[in-house]
Structures are given as C-alpha cells and as structure tokens.
Design a protein around this motif. Structure first.
Motif, PDB file in Angstrom:
ATOM      1  N   ARG A 113       0.816  -1.218   0.000  1.00  0.00           N
ATOM      2  CA  ARG A 113       0.000   0.000   0.000  1.00  0.00           C
ATOM      3  C   ARG A 113       0.847   1.265   0.000  1.00  0.00           C
ATOM      4  O   ARG A 113       0.351   2.354  -0.280  1.00  0.00           O
ATOM      5  N   LEU A 114       2.131   1.129   0.338  1.00  0.00           N
ATOM      6  CA  LEU A 114       3.007   2.295   0.323  1.00  0.00           C
ATOM      7  C   LEU A 114       3.367   2.714  -1.093  1.00  0.00           C
ATOM      8  O   LEU A 114       3.857   3.810  -1.310  1.00  0.00           O
ATOM      9  N   GLY A 115       3.184   1.817  -2.033  1.00  0.00           N
ATOM     10  CA  GLY A 115       3.582   2.115  -3.404  1.00  0.00           C
ATOM     11  C   GLY A 115       2.887   3.341  -3.946  1.00  0.00           C
ATOM     12  O   GLY A 115       1.689   3.524  -3.767  1.00  0.00           O
ATOM     13  N   GLY A 116       3.649   4.185  -4.579  1.00  0.00           N
ATOM     14  CA  GLY A 116       3.082   5.400  -5.159  1.00  0.00           C
ATOM     15  C   GLY A 116       4.066   5.993  -6.136  1.00  0.00           C
ATOM     16  O   GLY A 116       4.998   5.335  -6.594  1.00  0.00           O
ATOM     17  N   GLN A 117       3.892   7.253  -6.444  1.00  0.00           N
ATOM     18  CA  GLN A 117       4.743   7.896  -7.430  1.00  0.00           C
ATOM     19  C   GLN A 117       6.179   8.025  -6.941  1.00  0.00           C
ATOM     20  O   GLN A 117       7.119   7.883  -7.706  1.00  0.00           O
ATOM     21  N   ALA A 118       6.360   8.293  -5.636  1.00  0.00           N
ATOM     22  CA  ALA A 118       7.695   8.551  -5.111  1.00  0.00           C
ATOM     23  C   ALA A 118       8.417   7.291  -4.655  1.00  0.00           C
ATOM     24  O   ALA A 118       9.642   7.266  -4.591  1.00  0.00           O
ATOM     25  N   VAL A 119       7.677   6.230  -4.310  1.00  0.00           N
ATOM     26  CA  VAL A 119       8.290   5.013  -3.779  1.00  0.00           C
ATOM     27  C   VAL A 119       7.686   3.793  -4.457  1.00  0.00           C
ATOM     28  O   VAL A 119       6.463   3.650  -4.505  1.00  0.00           O
ATOM     29  N   GLN A 120       8.553   2.927  -4.959  1.00  0.00           N
ATOM     30  CA  GLN A 120       8.111   1.644  -5.479  1.00  0.00           C
ATOM     31  C   GLN A 120       8.352   0.584  -4.413  1.00  0.00           C
ATOM     32  O   GLN A 120       9.363   0.620  -3.713  1.00  0.00           O
ATOM     33  N   VAL A 121       7.431  -0.353  -4.304  1.00  0.00           N
ATOM     34  CA  VAL A 121       7.527  -1.400  -3.293  1.00  0.00           C
ATOM     35  C   VAL A 121       7.786  -2.739  -3.970  1.00  0.00           C
ATOM     36  O   VAL A 121       7.043  -3.154  -4.850  1.00  0.00           O
ATOM     37  N   HIS A 122       8.865  -3.403  -3.552  1.00  0.00           N
ATOM     38  CA  HIS A 122       9.200  -4.749  -4.023  1.00  0.00           C
ATOM     39  C   HIS A 122       9.072  -5.680  -2.817  1.00  0.00           C
ATOM     40  O   HIS A 122      10.043  -5.896  -2.088  1.00  0.00           O
ATOM     41  N   THR A 123       7.883  -6.179  -2.615  1.00  0.00           N
ATOM     42  CA  THR A 123       7.603  -6.908  -1.377  1.00  0.00           C
ATOM     43  C   THR A 123       8.464  -8.148  -1.212  1.00  0.00           C
ATOM     44  O   THR A 123       8.783  -8.539  -0.081  1.00  0.00           O
ATOM     45  N   GLU A 124       8.886  -8.762  -2.318  1.00  0.00           N
ATOM     46  CA  GLU A 124       9.683  -9.980  -2.224  1.00  0.00           C
ATOM     47  C   GLU A 124      11.080  -9.720  -1.668  1.00  0.00           C
ATOM     48  O   GLU A 124      11.791 -10.650  -1.298  1.00  0.00           O
ATOM     49  N   ARG A 125      11.484  -8.453  -1.585  1.00  0.00           N
ATOM     50  CA  ARG A 125      12.818  -8.114  -1.081  1.00  0.00           C
ATOM     51  C   ARG A 125      12.805  -7.700   0.388  1.00  0.00           C
ATOM     52  O   ARG A 125      13.855  -7.374   0.951  1.00  0.00           O
ATOM     53  N   CYS A 126      11.661  -7.679   1.020  1.00  0.00           N
ATOM     54  CA  CYS A 126      11.564  -7.233   2.413  1.00  0.00           C
ATOM     55  C   CYS A 126      12.081  -8.321   3.352  1.00  0.00           C
ATOM     56  O   CYS A 126      11.645  -9.473   3.290  1.00  0.00           O
ATOM     57  N   ALA A 127      12.997  -7.958   4.238  1.00  0.00           N
ATOM     58  CA  ALA A 127      13.566  -8.925   5.177  1.00  0.00           C
ATOM     59  C   ALA A 127      12.501  -9.501   6.096  1.00  0.00           C
ATOM     60  O   ALA A 127      12.531 -10.690   6.438  1.00  0.00           O
TER      61      ALA A 127
END
Length: 381
Positions: A15-29
């Motif tokens: 849900r954080l994904g937006g214009q300024a930040v892309q979220v790659h959930t598979e990379r989250c520790a």
C-alpha cells in the motif's frame, strides 16, 4: 489501522507504493523470514505512516512520499522513483558537465527561493538521496554536491533530515576512502554564484541554453539503465533462481554505488568503514545448516559444498548489512562485523567460509529437510 501479523505483511506493505516510492515486497527482510528484526523504514518515517510496534501497520494517508524509507532500506524492498536513482544521477551528471556544484532541493525550497527552480535538481525530499547518487555525482564530474535544507524547518517530513545527514556522512566517508576530500554537504541556501549564473556556470553557455540542454539530456539519459549511465555496459539480465532456491537480487542503488566507486580510482585505505558495509563470519557453534545463505536477500551469501564439507561463499560487494543472516541463525553463530575489505568489494570477490565436515551429525540431515524445517518456522506464527 489495526496491527497485523506476518501473513498479511506483503499485502499491507504494498500500500506504500506510489509515485515517489516503489515497493518490491519480495525483497523485504520481514517478509523473507519471521525472525527478522528490521524496522528501518518505520524508524525513519517522519509521519508515522509505517509502524512495526507489534506487527506491520501502514497508513498510506500519512505518507508524504518523502522517500526516506527507500534511502534507508538496505535490501531494495522500498525504492525511490519518479525519478529513480539512476535517472537522478543522469541529471546530476549533466549539471556537473556545465557547473562545478550540483545542488539538490525539495519542492518547498524551490517554490520559496527566487531563482532556485532554475539552479537546483529537484527531488521529493533531500532525505530520499542515497549515497549512491551523491558519490555518483562526484564520480561523474561534480566538484561539490550540496543538499539544500533551508526549507526543512516546519516541514511535515522534517525528520527525514536525519537520513540526509547520514547519507552525507556515508558519501564523504566513501570519498575519503578513495582519497577524495569531503565534497558533499548540507546547507540552508544556494551560493550566490549559482543564483547569479556567475563563476559556477559554463563559459559560453547562457542560463536559458544550459537549462534547455539539461532538460533535453535528462529525457535522453533518464531512459538509460544504471549500468549504462556510468559505464556504457549493457545491463545483464537477472538469472532465474535455481529450483529450490529463493530469489536474490543486489539492490539497484548498491549496483549504482559500486559502479561509482570504481570510477573514483584507486582506494586510499584497505577497508570501507562507513555504514552499510559488513564482513561475514561464524563461530564454532555453527552447525552448517546454510540457512543464512538460503534466505540471503541480496545474494551476498551463497551455499557451497565440496570434499565432504559445506559452507557459504560471501561477497562483500553485495552485502548491505541488512542483518537478516544474524537474525535467523538459531545457533547465534553468525557474526556481521562492520566494514569491508575494499579490494574484495571492487573485485566482486567471493570468499569461502567452510563450516563443519560431513562426518558430523548436522550433515546427516538432508538439505531439503533443513530447508523445509526453516520454511515452516518462517511461516509459523
């Protein structure tokens, strides 16, 4: 928003994904293994949009898009965009070709300062600037890099200034390691020479001509990959993970930083001691389960076997000191010392760490069983 557990982590984080930040959930520790203790994104979030108090909570309405979380994320799960780091460095490089100083500023500063729009490289927040961009700007020609913080006071994202300070310290530490004096700094306002178009601008190029050129080159270079921005090499396609392995990927900002460091020339020290670099080790209590390598997000650790022994290969160049290997070791056998051998970083050298021999009890358990057991522990609440 109610706090949730691990099963919903990835959906909520997205849900954080937006214009300024892309979220790659598979990379989250935290998504890779339930024993991860990483809370870096929440620690630096200036508005409380992210919280790890009792589980993950995200309030997208509070997110200002400052990008500080992306700058501090060691694994690339959160990645600054619009522009991405590679595009931003392309802009900085073009400025460096015509001016000695590259100045970065947020929209609040640009809108409030007369002449600032024409003289600054605009970013969502100076807290989104990773050291890869700052070092890269120097490596591609900038004599000075200035982060303008004159508008930070009273800003909803003012806490992100702390991230900017850390990145400036990291950048200068790396520059000094390569014999380059500190060239990155924070400052409240633009030098008069930049506003006036004086001694810091290119001879024979008008202000209007300079910024027309900058706009044109930004469009052209913005489509170029991180690798080609710095070295002209074609980007290598990522290999698919081997069956039974988890995907691993070096964050784009680390690849950008490595390319920038190589452009600086010969290092002046034997070790990189700045934040974000580490050296892997293990104690005698290590059973050789290789789970540190199996779950490694960046590929800094890979499994190796030979002559009746097993171990891991460690690449300091790919290690971003996320600490996941330390968190998940059920024997507390993994050590992650601050700093890295600069020669091994630049050569991308892999160092083998051999553990116990196959004649000892831990090796009698098939690797698939060890992996299955660890995966079950990961998913278990």
């Amino acid at each position: 928003m109610a706090l949730v557990g691990l099963p919903e982590l990835m959906e909520i984080l997205s849900r954080l994904g937006g214009q300024a930040v892309q979220v790659h959930t598979e990379r989250c520790a935290r998504g890779r293994h339930r024993k991860s203790t990483c809370t870096r994104c929440a620690d630096v979030c200036p508005t409380g949009a992210i919280s790890w108090a009792e589980g993950l909570a995200v309030d997208p309405d509070k997110c200002t898009g400052c990008g500080a979380c992306a700058a501090i994320c060691p694994t690339g799960a959160l990645e600054a965009s619009s522009p991405a780091d590679g595009e931003l460095l392309a802009r900085a490089r073009q400025v460096a070709q015509t001016r000695k100083t590259v100045a970065f500023a947020c929209p609040r500063y640009v809108e409030a300062g007369p002449g600032a729009r024409a003289a600054c490289v605009e970013v969502s927040c100076i807290g989104r600037l990773h050291e890869a961009v700052l070092v890269g700007a120097v490596a591609t020609g900038a004599q000075w890099v200035l982060l303008l913080d004159g508008a930070c006071e009273g800003c909803p994202s003012a806490k992100a200034h702390e991230v900017a300070e850390r990145m400036v310290a990291r950048a200068n530490g790396l520059l000094q390691a390569f014999g380059v004096s500190s060239r990155v700094s924070l400052g409240p306002q633009l030098p008069a020479s930049l506003l006036a178009g004086g001694g810091d601008s290119a001879e024979g190029l008008s202000r209007r001509g300079f910024f027309t050129l900058l706009a044109r080159e930004t469009v052209r270079l913005g489509a170029v990959t991180v690798d080609t921005v710095l070295s002209g090499r074609e980007r290598v396609e990522k290999a698919e993970p081997t069956r039974g392995e988890l995907p691993a990927d070096v964050p784009a900002k680390r690849a950008l930083l490595l390319a920038s460091l190589k452009r600086l020339g010969e290092p002046a020290v034997a070790r990189l001691e700045t934040e974000g670099w580490a050296t892997f080790g293990h104690t005698e209590s290590c059973t050789g389960c290789q789970m540190c390598a199996f779950f490694c997000l960046t590929g800094a650790l890979t499994k190796v076997e030979g002559e009746g022994k097993v171990g891991v290969a460690f690449r300091a160049s790919a290690c971003t000191a996320c600490g996941l290997c330390v968190d998940i070791c059920y024997q507390d056998a993994v050590t992650l010392a601050a700093g890295a051998d600069v020669r091994k970083v630049l050569s991308d050298e892999a160092e083998a760490h051999w553990m116990r021999g196959s004649d000892e009890a831990p090796w009698q358990q098939p690797a698939t069983d060890r992996i299955a057991k660890s995966i079950w522990e990961t998913l278990e609440l």
